[in-house]
Motif scaffolding. Structure first.
Motif, PDB file in Angstrom:
ATOM      1  N   GLY A 127       0.791  -1.227   0.000  1.00 62.15           N
ATOM      2  CA  GLY A 127       0.000   0.000   0.000  1.00 62.15           C
ATOM      3  C   GLY A 127       0.820   1.271   0.000  1.00 62.15           C
ATOM      4  O   GLY A 127       0.583   2.187  -0.784  1.00 62.15           O
ATOM      5  N   SER A 128       1.813   1.350   0.878  1.00 63.49           N
ATOM      6  CA  SER A 128       2.644   2.552   0.948  1.00 63.49           C
ATOM      7  C   SER A 128       3.892   2.240   1.758  1.00 63.49           C
ATOM      8  O   SER A 128       3.975   1.214   2.434  1.00 63.49           O
ATOM      9  N   ASN A 129       4.861   3.138   1.690  1.00 57.34           N
ATOM     10  CA  ASN A 129       6.048   3.007   2.538  1.00 57.34           C
ATOM     11  C   ASN A 129       6.490   4.396   2.985  1.00 57.34           C
ATOM     12  O   ASN A 129       6.266   5.386   2.284  1.00 57.34           O
ATOM     13  N   PRO A 130       7.133   4.499   4.151  1.00 58.80           N
ATOM     14  CA  PRO A 130       7.407   5.818   4.736  1.00 58.80           C
ATOM     15  C   PRO A 130       8.532   6.603   4.102  1.00 58.80           C
ATOM     16  O   PRO A 130       8.535   7.830   4.152  1.00 58.80           O
ATOM     17  N   GLY A 131       9.531   5.925   3.529  1.00 63.65           N
ATOM     18  CA  GLY A 131      10.663   6.685   3.010  1.00 63.65           C
ATOM     19  C   GLY A 131      11.842   5.807   2.682  1.00 63.65           C
ATOM     20  O   GLY A 131      11.690   4.715   2.130  1.00 63.65           O
ATOM     21  N   ILE A 132      13.039   6.264   3.065  1.00 67.50           N
ATOM     22  CA  ILE A 132      14.266   5.554   2.716  1.00 67.50           C
ATOM     23  C   ILE A 132      15.211   5.489   3.910  1.00 67.50           C
ATOM     24  O   ILE A 132      15.025   6.185   4.910  1.00 67.50           O
ATOM     25  N   VAL A 133      16.237   4.657   3.764  1.00 71.33           N
ATOM     26  CA  VAL A 133      17.277   4.502   4.777  1.00 71.33           C
ATOM     27  C   VAL A 133      18.600   4.977   4.197  1.00 71.33           C
ATOM     28  O   VAL A 133      18.930   4.656   3.049  1.00 71.33           O
ATOM     29  N   LEU A 134      19.371   5.752   4.972  1.00 66.37           N
ATOM     30  CA  LEU A 134      20.698   6.212   4.574  1.00 66.37           C
ATOM     31  C   LEU A 134      21.735   5.584   5.498  1.00 66.37           C
ATOM     32  O   LEU A 134      21.534   5.530   6.716  1.00 66.37           O
ATOM     33  N   MET A 135      22.868   5.135   4.913  1.00 70.82           N
ATOM     34  CA  MET A 135      23.918   4.485   5.692  1.00 70.82           C
ATOM     35  C   MET A 135      25.285   4.962   5.209  1.00 70.82           C
ATOM     36  O   MET A 135      25.482   5.200   4.023  1.00 70.82           O
ATOM     37  N   ARG A 136      26.224   5.047   6.148  1.00 67.15           N
ATOM     38  CA  ARG A 136      27.572   5.522   5.803  1.00 67.15           C
ATOM     39  C   ARG A 136      28.612   4.730   6.590  1.00 67.15           C
ATOM     40  O   ARG A 136      28.410   4.414   7.763  1.00 67.15           O
ATOM     41  N   SER A 137      29.737   4.401   5.923  1.00 72.60           N
ATOM     42  CA  SER A 137      30.776   3.613   6.577  1.00 72.60           C
ATOM     43  C   SER A 137      32.147   3.967   6.013  1.00 72.60           C
ATOM     44  O   SER A 137      32.269   4.380   4.858  1.00 72.60           O
ATOM     45  N   LYS A 138      33.171   3.759   6.827  1.00 72.39           N
ATOM     46  CA  LYS A 138      34.550   3.940   6.368  1.00 72.39           C
ATOM     47  C   LYS A 138      35.273   2.612   6.198  1.00 72.39           C
ATOM     48  O   LYS A 138      36.411   2.583   5.734  1.00 72.39           O
ATOM     49  N   ASN A 139      34.600   1.504   6.568  1.00 75.28           N
ATOM     50  CA  ASN A 139      35.296   0.220   6.511  1.00 75.28           C
ATOM     51  C   ASN A 139      34.433  -0.939   6.009  1.00 75.28           C
ATOM     52  O   ASN A 139      34.889  -2.088   5.991  1.00 75.28           O
ATOM     53  N   LEU A 140      33.192  -0.683   5.634  1.00 74.91           N
ATOM     54  CA  LEU A 140      32.238  -1.677   5.123  1.00 74.91           C
ATOM     55  C   LEU A 140      31.659  -2.592   6.200  1.00 74.91           C
ATOM     56  O   LEU A 140      30.742  -3.367   5.917  1.00 74.91           O
TER      57      LEU A 140
END
Length: 363
Positions: A127-140
């Motif tokens: 039906g719907s979804n709220p948004g997105i996810v953001l992720m950040r890393s320096k080493n995986l």
């Protein structure tokens, strides 16, 4: 008195000259910083000896499918899942919905940026979804994450948003910023348009409210931007409609532009080998092979449980015959980057599963 006036005029002119001299110096400094970053990134790109595939799973228990997973390959064709094909991070830790789909990964200057659709269809449906996810890393292996709920963050414009799908990130070297773009559909509307916004410095949100980026003639999803030879190539799943507005064909298409701000020129030709068949594809992603001038266009054959690819050197003409991956998992819409052997070993130490040839010290 005249001498005093002349002195003041001379002083003002001197300050003006000094001010003018500072501006080019500052501009040169910024340009040098950008050139250093570009050189460092180019050097890092040349050291890649392996590949990382980020995806969500298409089989198994439903509640475990919409979770982030990693796989590694030495040749971008034969893949091994990490962590026994179990999630590397639980979706309920990083998302508002409890699930993630369509993960996209970008590397730049040895930093890594991931975005994903915040959606848990097993629990909440389509039906719907709220948004997105953001992720950040320096080493995986260690990730800072944040979920953006569009209705809460931007209620004026996005209070009636239905879908926020398949986000991706592009590094804008001219602005030294990361552009995040995604498909938007509002409730009560049929349009499937691409919106975008620059991420803030912490890659935890946006600098400003997302705005319309590109509207394909018949709508589109799963955008993927690649820069080559002074052109931005915008790949996506598009379609063709008849005079009644009924969809009669769909598949992978592209638009091109000399600027990220457009205008985008659509090419209505289909690039995938299945556009004239009953086999449907989506979730296309393009990546460049390590130490090669060849690009891979891969896509998700979601109704048949397959993942295949075609090759290109100019991003306009692609091999007609498809090729298949060898893998011990069933990926859904994901993306690939090049990684070093050291990074592969780091991933293996954390989760295990990296192909043995990448762990051999003699190679």
């Amino acid at each position: 008195m005249r001498n005093l006036i002349r002195f003041h005029i001379f002083l003002l002119l001197s300050l003006g000259v000094l001010s003018c001299k500072q501006t080019p110096s500052q501009g040169n400094s910024e340009k040098q910083d950008q050139e250093k970053k570009a050189a460092a990134n180019e050097e890092a790109q040349g050291n890649k000896e392996a590949y990382l595939f980020v995806y969500f799973e298409g089989t198994g228990k439903g509640e475990l499918q919409e979770q982030l997973r990693f796989a590694v390959s030495a040749d971008a064709q034969n893949w091994k899942a990490l962590n026994n094909n179990q999630p590397i991070i639980s979706s309920d830790r990083i998302s508002n919905s409890g699930g993630i789909r369509d993960p996209h990964i970008l590397r730049n200057n040895d930093e890594f940026f991931m975005v994903a659709t915040d959606m848990f269809t097993v629990k909440n449906g389509w039906g719907s979804n709220p948004g997105i996810v953001l992720m950040r890393s320096k080493n995986l292996t260690d990730w800072k994450t944040n979920a953006i709920d569009f209705r809460k963050e931007y209620p004026k414009t996005f209070k009636n948003v239905k879908w926020v799908w398949a986000p991706q990130t592009f590094y804008d070297k001219d602005k030294d910023k990361y552009l995040v773009y995604f498909t938007i559909r509002f409730s009560g509307q049929d349009n499937l348009d691409f919106y975008s916004a620059y991420a803030n410095k912490g890659f935890s949100g946006f600098e400003s409210e997302p705005t319309l980026m590109f509207r394909a003639k018949y709508g589109a999803i799963d955008g993927d931007i690649i820069y080559k030879d002074s052109l931005y190539h915008f790949f996506y799943k598009g379609n063709t409609k008849n005079e009644k507005g009924e969809e009669i064909k769909n598949g992978i298409q592209q638009a091109v532009s000399k600027s990220l701000e457009g205008p985008w020129k659509e090419d209505f030709k289909y690039l995938d080998s299945y556009a004239d068949t009953n086999t449907v594809v989506e979730g296309s992603s393009v990546f460049k092979l390590n130490n090669s001038d060849e690009y891979i266009l891969m896509y998700d054959l979601y109704s048949s449980g397959r993942y295949e690819f075609q090759r290109s050197k100019d991003l306009f003409h692609f091999s007609e015959e498809t090729e298949s991956f060898t893998k011990d998992f069933f990926p859904r819409h994901g993306s690939v980057i090049g990684i070093t052997k050291e990074e592969a070993k780091r991933l293996d130490k954390k989760w295990g599963g990296v192909p043995k040839e990448l762990l051999n010290e003699e190679e």
